[in-house]
Design an enzyme around this catalytic site. Structure first.
Site, PDB file in Angstrom:
ATOM      1  CD  GLU A 185       3.151  36.952  40.315  1.00  0.00           C
ATOM      2  OE1 GLU A 185       3.912  35.970  40.344  1.00  0.00           O
ATOM      3  OE2 GLU A 185       2.481  37.323  41.286  1.00  0.00           O
ATOM      4  CG  HIS A 200       9.613  40.859  45.371  1.00  0.00           C
ATOM      5  ND1 HIS A 200      10.765  40.242  45.809  1.00  0.00           N
ATOM      6  CD2 HIS A 200       8.713  39.861  45.237  1.00  0.00           C
ATOM      7  CE1 HIS A 200      10.566  38.953  45.929  1.00  0.00           C
ATOM      8  NE2 HIS A 200       9.328  38.693  45.596  1.00  0.00           N
ATOM      9  CG  ASP A 214       3.928  37.010  47.866  1.00  0.00           C
ATOM     10  OD1 ASP A 214       4.905  36.474  48.413  1.00  0.00           O
ATOM     11  OD2 ASP A 214       3.531  36.704  46.727  1.00  0.00           O
TER      12      ASP A 214
END
Length: 507
Positions: free
Chosen positions: A228, A252, A247
């Site tokens: 990111e 994911h 996170d």
């Protein structure tokens, strides 16, 4: 659909745009009703107007080609005219009695037949509170007909994080399953709403070309990257309690790994596919701390703009011990993948935004080329690009034109936008639709959640004992810390570049 957290960021940014897109494509049932629940002192009309204002902002932000001033009035009207706002405190039983009245009104006015989705777009610490209150009010019961079939269904959607570590995940699952059946629980992960993610299984099992070489005999290693360019922005308080590993890894990235590594299913029903994914996760040993790297972004420049270090972000401790980058090496201990390393990495304030699965095949033998002008053989890569340029590409070697035997790396490239019309999409449309039809294929099962936390728990424990002074740093706008380079380097491998003109395309 009963939407808890009806005035929150998730509702405005993702849920309402997704429902609008479903309405625009006529995927919402005629009887669909949206009941919003929040503490704000407003009327149903106030809530509608607030959502309409944010719809323009967020649906345009998610789709660069979309004109935010060109909202489909009919699609919005079909959604807005069936909205009901219910005000109250999530801990008060009186709220759930008012909610019962709203559900009864929806059934009278729109013939919902008793079916309801309870979407928990709220803080994770409130999940169990709401579910237990729904239980006390008997709003999640599914009464049976004489033939044993339910008269209607009640489903609960839970946003990540599904726990904070292995122990909390087990406790959360136990509390939820003490009230709900597993087929009522939909643990949602927006990553799985992306077309490329959903295409992984179709690509693998719908083509006879790839499955025969999808194993330890032909594959050298796999890299899964979620990079990111954004920092923590206004989420410093959340990130200080979470970090990059919690996170991104247990949901994911490990979910992507399970889809890449799963065995062929006997069918594409939810139970079969989720069992195959669970088998992969069960076969992954706990990650040893020396096989994981963490780091925190420092000052630098991202996309041409100056960036301050993580410890100077809003609501971040000046001596924070929370990672913004994580990389790790793990293996799948089964027949297909024995000895094949999987490398996972994710980070914020990196040089480029890219999410991809890169499969590197074993090198061809150099022997046939030893007396030619070929200096080296480059590896073959298969890339599954998930964001931002969704598609699939294959890199391979050909002879360069000319009299000498020299090789050049080229690629065959498929891009979704070249073949299919681009639709406005925020990534939740497919997932919400699947909840409506009861398809749990893209949702995590309780045992899958616990396996993902089991895999990373030793790393979490080791990092919790480390001081802030031991936290490595990397410049904002870079590809990450040198420690991540060393993680692969000690095995003679290297990460695919995420920055530079060839990032995400060549190696």
């Amino acid at each position: 659909m009963v939407l808890f957290g009806a005035t929150g960021d998730l509702t405005h940014r993702l849920v309402i745009p997704a429902l609008y897109n479903l309405s625009r494509t006529n995927a919402l049932p005629e009887s669909f009703t949206l009941i919003g629940v929040a503490r704000g002192n407003m009327t149903t009309e106030d809530w509608r107007n607030d959502l309409y204002g944010s719809l323009k902002k967020f649906i345009g932000a998610a789709n660069a080609e979309f004109d935010p001033d060109n909202i489909d009035a009919g699609a919005w009207r079909r959604l807005a005219e069936k909205m009901i706002y219910v005000r109250g405190d999530l801990t008060e039983p009186a709220l759930y009695e008012r909610l019962r009245g709203a559900l009864d009104q929806a059934e009278r006015d729109n013939k919902t037949q008793g079916n309801a989705i309870f979407y928990l777009a709220i803080a994770a610490q409130q999940f169990c509170t709401v579910v237990e209150q729904l239980c006390k009010a008997k709003l999640v019961e599914q009464p049976l007909e004489a033939n044993g079939h339910a008269k209607f269904w009640r489903r609960v959607v839970i946003e990540k994080p599904f726990g904070h570590d292995l122990d909390s995940a087990r406790k959360l699952n136990a509390r939820l399953r003490n009230i709900l059946h597993e087929d009522q629980i939909f643990r949602i992960d927006h990553f799985l709403g992306k077309d490329t993610v959903q295409s992984i299984m179709a690509f693998r099992f719908g083509n006879g070309l790839f499955e025969p070489i999808w194993n330890r005999d032909r594959i050298d290693h796999v890299q899964i990257t979620a990079a990111e360019t954004v920092g923590v922005e206004t989420r410093g308080k959340f990130y200080e309690a979470t970090g990059a590993l919690r996170d991104m890894l247990p949901n994911h990235l490990l979910t992507l790994l399970s889809m890449v590594a799963m065995e062929p299913p006997v069918g594409f029903d939810a139970a079969t596919i989720r069992s195959k994914k669970a088998e992969v996760l069960a076969a992954i040993p706990e990650v040893k701390p020396f096989c994981a790297v963490r780091a925190q972004y420092g000052a630098g420049e991202v996309l041409g703009k100056p960036a301050k270090p993580y410890r100077q972000e809003e609501n971040v401790a000046p001596d924070s011990n929370i990672e913004t980058y994580v990389a790790m090496r793990l293996e799948v201990d089964n027949w297909r993948w024995a000895g094949v390393p999987f490398y996972l990495r994710t980070g914020k304030h990196l040089s480029r935004r890219v999410t991809e699965i890169a499969i590197r095949f074993k090198q061809a033998p150099y022997t046939p080329f030893q007396d030619t002008d070929v200096a080296a053989l480059r590896p073959n890569w298969l890339l599954l690009r998930i964001a931002p340029d969704e598609g699939i590409s294959l890199q391979f070697e050909i002879k360069r034109p000319g009299p000498a035997m020299d090789l050049a790396s080229v690629k065959m490239d498929f891009r979704y936008e070249d073949w299919f019309p681009k639709e406005a999409n925020v990534g939740y449309e497919t997932l919400i639709y699947d909840v409506m039809i009861g398809d749990q294929t893209l949702f995590m099962r309780a045992d899958m959640v616990e396996h993902t936390w089991r895999i990373v728990q030793p790393v979490l424990d080791a990092w919790a004992a480390c001081s802030a002074a031991e936290m490595p740093a990397y410049p904002s706008g870079s590809a990450g810390p040198s420690e991540a380079v060393a993680l692969l380097g000690r095995e003679g491998r290297s990460w695919r570049p995420i920055d530079g003109p060839d990032a995400g395309q060549h190696s």
